[in-house]
Design an enzyme around this catalytic site. Structure first.
Site, PDB file in Angstrom:
ATOM      1  N   LYS A  91       0.856  -1.199   0.000  1.00  9.43           N
ATOM      2  CA  LYS A  91       0.000   0.000   0.000  1.00  9.43           C
ATOM      3  C   LYS A  91       0.885   1.239   0.000  1.00  9.43           C
ATOM      4  O   LYS A  91       1.670   1.452   0.923  1.00  9.43           O
ATOM      5  CB  LYS A  91      -0.912  -0.012   1.241  1.00  9.43           C
ATOM      6  CG  LYS A  91      -1.698   1.289   1.464  1.00  9.43           C
ATOM      7  CD  LYS A  91      -2.642   1.205   2.667  1.00  9.43           C
ATOM      8  CE  LYS A  91      -3.246   2.569   3.010  1.00  9.43           C
ATOM      9  NZ  LYS A  91      -4.145   2.529   4.181  1.00  9.43           N
ATOM     10  N   ASP A 114      -2.408   9.993   4.218  1.00  3.26           N
ATOM     11  CA  ASP A 114      -3.832   9.672   4.345  1.00  3.26           C
ATOM     12  C   ASP A 114      -4.535  10.694   5.233  1.00  3.26           C
ATOM     13  O   ASP A 114      -4.486  10.604   6.459  1.00  3.26           O
ATOM     14  CB  ASP A 114      -3.982   8.252   4.937  1.00  3.26           C
ATOM     15  CG  ASP A 114      -5.429   7.807   4.983  1.00  3.26           C
ATOM     16  OD1 ASP A 114      -6.296   8.510   4.411  1.00  3.26           O
ATOM     17  OD2 ASP A 114      -5.696   6.749   5.592  1.00  3.26           O
ATOM     18  N   LYS A 125     -10.078  12.666   8.559  1.00  3.01           N
ATOM     19  CA  LYS A 125      -9.677  12.205   9.894  1.00  3.01           C
ATOM     20  C   LYS A 125      -9.589  13.401  10.835  1.00  3.01           C
ATOM     21  O   LYS A 125      -9.206  14.491  10.394  1.00  3.01           O
ATOM     22  CB  LYS A 125      -8.271  11.588   9.834  1.00  3.01           C
ATOM     23  CG  LYS A 125      -8.179  10.231   9.172  1.00  3.01           C
ATOM     24  CD  LYS A 125      -6.719   9.742   9.200  1.00  3.01           C
ATOM     25  CE  LYS A 125      -6.548   8.450   8.431  1.00  3.01           C
ATOM     26  NZ  LYS A 125      -7.220   7.301   9.023  1.00  3.01           N
ATOM     27  N   ARG A 169      -7.709  -0.192   0.674  1.00  9.30           N
ATOM     28  CA  ARG A 169      -8.263  -1.366  -0.023  1.00  9.30           C
ATOM     29  C   ARG A 169      -8.651  -1.025  -1.460  1.00  9.30           C
ATOM     30  O   ARG A 169      -8.629  -1.881  -2.328  1.00  9.30           O
ATOM     31  CB  ARG A 169      -9.452  -1.925   0.791  1.00  9.30           C
ATOM     32  CG  ARG A 169     -10.606  -1.004   0.928  1.00  9.30           C
ATOM     33  CD  ARG A 169     -11.525  -1.376   2.093  1.00  9.30           C
ATOM     34  NE  ARG A 169     -10.961  -0.984   3.388  1.00  9.30           N
ATOM     35  CZ  ARG A 169     -11.551  -1.183   4.557  1.00  9.30           C
ATOM     36  NH1 ARG A 169     -12.724  -1.808   4.598  1.00  9.30           N
ATOM     37  NH2 ARG A 169     -10.991  -0.794   5.682  1.00  9.30           N
TER      38      ARG A 169
HETATM   39  N1  BES Z   1      -4.358   4.308   7.022  1.00  4.26           N
HETATM   40  C1  BES Z   1      -5.513   3.972   7.784  1.00  4.26           C
HETATM   41  C2  BES Z   1      -5.253   2.891   8.826  1.00  4.26           C
HETATM   42  C3  BES Z   1      -4.283   3.245   9.923  1.00  4.26           C
HETATM   43  C4  BES Z   1      -4.760   3.776  11.098  1.00  4.26           C
HETATM   44  C5  BES Z   1      -2.948   3.002   9.779  1.00  4.26           C
HETATM   45  C6  BES Z   1      -3.865   4.074  12.110  1.00  4.26           C
HETATM   46  C7  BES Z   1      -2.055   3.291  10.791  1.00  4.26           C
HETATM   47  C8  BES Z   1      -2.528   3.823  11.954  1.00  4.26           C
HETATM   48  C9  BES Z   1      -6.629   3.478   6.851  1.00  4.26           C
HETATM   49  O1  BES Z   1      -6.630   3.990   5.578  1.00  4.26           O
HETATM   50  C10 BES Z   1      -7.904   3.878   7.499  1.00  4.26           C
HETATM   51  O2  BES Z   1      -8.125   5.047   7.633  1.00  4.26           O
HETATM   52  N2  BES Z   1      -8.701   2.899   7.883  1.00  4.26           N
HETATM   53  C11 BES Z   1      -9.933   3.150   8.525  1.00  4.26           C
HETATM   54  C12 BES Z   1     -10.964   2.259   7.899  1.00  4.26           C
HETATM   55  C13 BES Z   1     -12.362   2.604   8.284  1.00  4.26           C
HETATM   56  C14 BES Z   1     -12.782   3.907   7.631  1.00  4.26           C
HETATM   57  C15 BES Z   1     -13.280   1.484   7.844  1.00  4.26           C
HETATM   58  C16 BES Z   1      -9.758   2.795   9.993  1.00  4.26           C
HETATM   59  O3  BES Z   1      -9.117   1.820  10.309  1.00  4.26           O
HETATM   60  O4  BES Z   1     -10.256   3.574  10.816  1.00  4.26           O
HETATM   61 ZN    ZN Z   2      -4.759   4.616   4.852  1.00  2.00          ZN
HETATM   62 ZN    ZN Z   3      -7.678   5.861   5.454  1.00  2.00          ZN
END
Ligand code: BES
Ligand code: ZN
Ligand code: ZN
Length: 487
Positions: free
Chosen positions: A245, A250, A257, A331
């Site tokens: 990835k 992000d 966020k 994803r």
């Molecule tokens: N990059 C994040 C996941 C992440 C969170 C990596 C903290 C490292 C530290 C990913 O893209 C994300 O935001 N995932 C969300 C998914 C949700 C929206 C279903 C998550 O895990 O909150």
């Molecule tokens: Zn991410």
């Molecule tokens: Zn994300």
């Protein structure tokens, strides 16, 4: 950082020395003065595990090999012992040290050197205060059981981990998707694997619409990098394909966020950096495998044209996805890379991704969550490599029922499954794009550490590089021993 391990035939008596020894070791041959030797014996009798002797012109550091716990636990303890020594090495400003294998335990020396090397990493290129950081330059190894080649391989491995850590520690304003792909080209040039980068036009023609959707909100174009190491002596016919990835930042996109969760999101390309690091190590060590690396890369940002919740995207393999949350972007870009991988008829695909916060909630910064369809036999090997390298891998289930959680009313699937089982529903989503032996590694808990953790450090850990190199090496041994059986 330049770190060099050199095997020596004679101990340099003027240079400060680390002695790695079992507790029964006899130090009478090691040119200690009578007083020093007496002191050493007394300390050993009192079961001290770390004994330091200051002979004014040099230091001697005696470190005992731990003797309790399973083998892999002992290796981990000795890596940590090495890390604990670093503040003293810094304090005493050693430019070189000798490491002596007192008890003829080359395996322990290798683990010690690995821990030491990893602990000496620092990311200080933006620190303008000169000479702030001490660098130990030369490590001389006095051990019959260790070959030059093993030391060189360890150097290559550590370099690969550092390359991976460096990429993750780089902020977005120094490393966007184009710069990341350029960094892979440089890695390829340095270690010998070939690299091809698809630009936005090519990405559009290939209909990588998941990657393009995430990129809509960005001013920088996406990239898709293909790395290839295909030596003439490769022992696998079908390639191993590694997918990473590469979200260079992000923000969450329109499903923005909160800033407290955004802080470390420059690390959201850690999966890509892991793949780059593995490719670098494999090529530098000249391992006899055909291995490829695929990295879709973009940032995930907010802009006038950014993709929004409710959008429906037709992915590279033709399946449709209803976007519920733009923060589930990893994803979306991985899906295209995974379906693209099918054309290679891979032996095994391993993807690395900082995919879900849910993985961190489940296990904390202690390991990697894995999901996939591979046989128990292969999984056991990965699990064993996880222990050997202490990049432990824990399997989660991909039960059919989880599929219900990502059903969409209007498309083939939606990109999130709700609050429960987040790491699992993310992998369940990816499963729709996979048609070969596959294991997904959610490295979110472990790729970037908020708190200092021994030789893993703080910030980027380079997780996955040591794990996969160990896996490949076990695989070689396996295949070679099979060949021997046949002959
Ligand atoms: N990059 C994040 C996941 C992440 C969170 C990596 C903290 C490292 C530290 C990913 O893209 C994300 O935001 N995932 C969300 C998914 C949700 C929206 C279903 C998550 O895990 O909150
Ligand atoms: Zn991410
Ligand atoms: Zn994300």
């Amino acid at each position: 950082m330049k770190l060099s391990f050199n095997k020596v035939q004679e101990r340099d008596l003027d240079v400060s020395t680390v002695y790695i020894a079992e507790k029964e070791a006899d130090f009478s041959d090691y040119s200690f003065t009578t007083t020093e030797h007496e002191y050493l014996k007394r300390q050993l009798a009192q079961e001290k595990k770390a004994i330091d002797i200051n002979s004014y012109f040099k230091w001697s550091y005696v470190r005992l090999i731990p003797d309790e716990g399973e083998q892999y636990i002992i290796y981990e303890k000795i890596r940590k012992t090495a890390c604990q020594l670093v503040p003293q090495l810094k304090e005493n400003q050693h430019q070189a040290i000798v490491v002596v294998d007192v008890s003829n335990r080359p395996d322990m020396i290798m683990a010690f050197l690995e821990g030491l090397g990893l602990s000496l990493y620092s990311f200080d290129k933006y620190d303008t205060k000169e000479d702030k950081n001490y660098k130990l330059l030369e490590i001389k190894i006095f051990s019959e059981g260790i070959s030059e080649e093993e030391l060189q391989n360890l150097e290559s491995l550590l370099k690969a981990v550092f390359k991976s850590r460096d990429l993750v520690n780089e902020p977005l304003n120094k490393l966007n998707a184009v710069e990341l792909s350029q960094a892979f080209k440089n890695l390829g040039k340095e270690s010998g694997f070939s690299v091809e980068v698809f630009n936005k036009k090519k990405i559009e023609s290939l209909k990588f619409n998941g990657l393009l959707a995430v990129n809509y909100g960005s001013v920088d174009p996406p990239t898709f990098t293909i790395m290839d190491w295909n030596p003439s002596n490769a022992i696998n016919n079908k390639p191993f394909v590694l997918v990473g990835k590469g979200v260079v930042y992000d923000t969450g996109g329109m499903s923005l966020k909160p800033s407290s969760s955004m802080n470390d999101m420059k690390s959201d390309m850690a999966g890509a950096a892991t793949v780059g690091g593995i490719m670098y190590a494999i090529a530098a060590m000249n391992l006899p495998y055909h291995v490829m690396g695929l990295v879709p890369a973009t940032d995930n940002r907010v802009d006038g044209n950014a993709y929004v919740p409710g959008d429906v995207i037709k992915m590279h393999n033709g399946k449709t996805v209803e976007v519920i949350n733009t923060d589930a972007e990893g994803r979306m870009i991985l899906a295209d890379a995974l379906s693209f991988a099918q054309q290679y008829d891979p032996e095994l695909v391993v993807d690395f991704a900082t995919l879900t916060g849910s993985a961190s909630v489940a296990i904390g910064p202690m390991g990697i969550i894995s999901l996939g369809n591979i046989s128990q036999k292969i999984f056991k090997k990965i699990e064993a490599s996880g222990k050997n390298t202490y990049e432990r891998v824990v399997p989660f289930p991909l039960w059919e029922e989880y599929g219900e959680m990502i059903k969409s009313d209007i498309a083939d699937m939606k990109n999130v499954g709700g609050r429960d089982a987040g790491a699992i529903t993310a992998a369940k989503f990816l499963e729709n794009f996979v048609d070969y032996p596959w294991i997904h590694m959610d490295i979110a808990p472990y790729a970037y550490l908020e708190k200092f953790d021994s030789y893993r450090g703080k910030g980027a850990t380079g997780v996955g590089v040591r794990l996969m190199i160990d896996f490949f090496k076990q695989y070689t041994n396996d295949v070679i021993s099979k060949q021997n059986l046949v002959e």
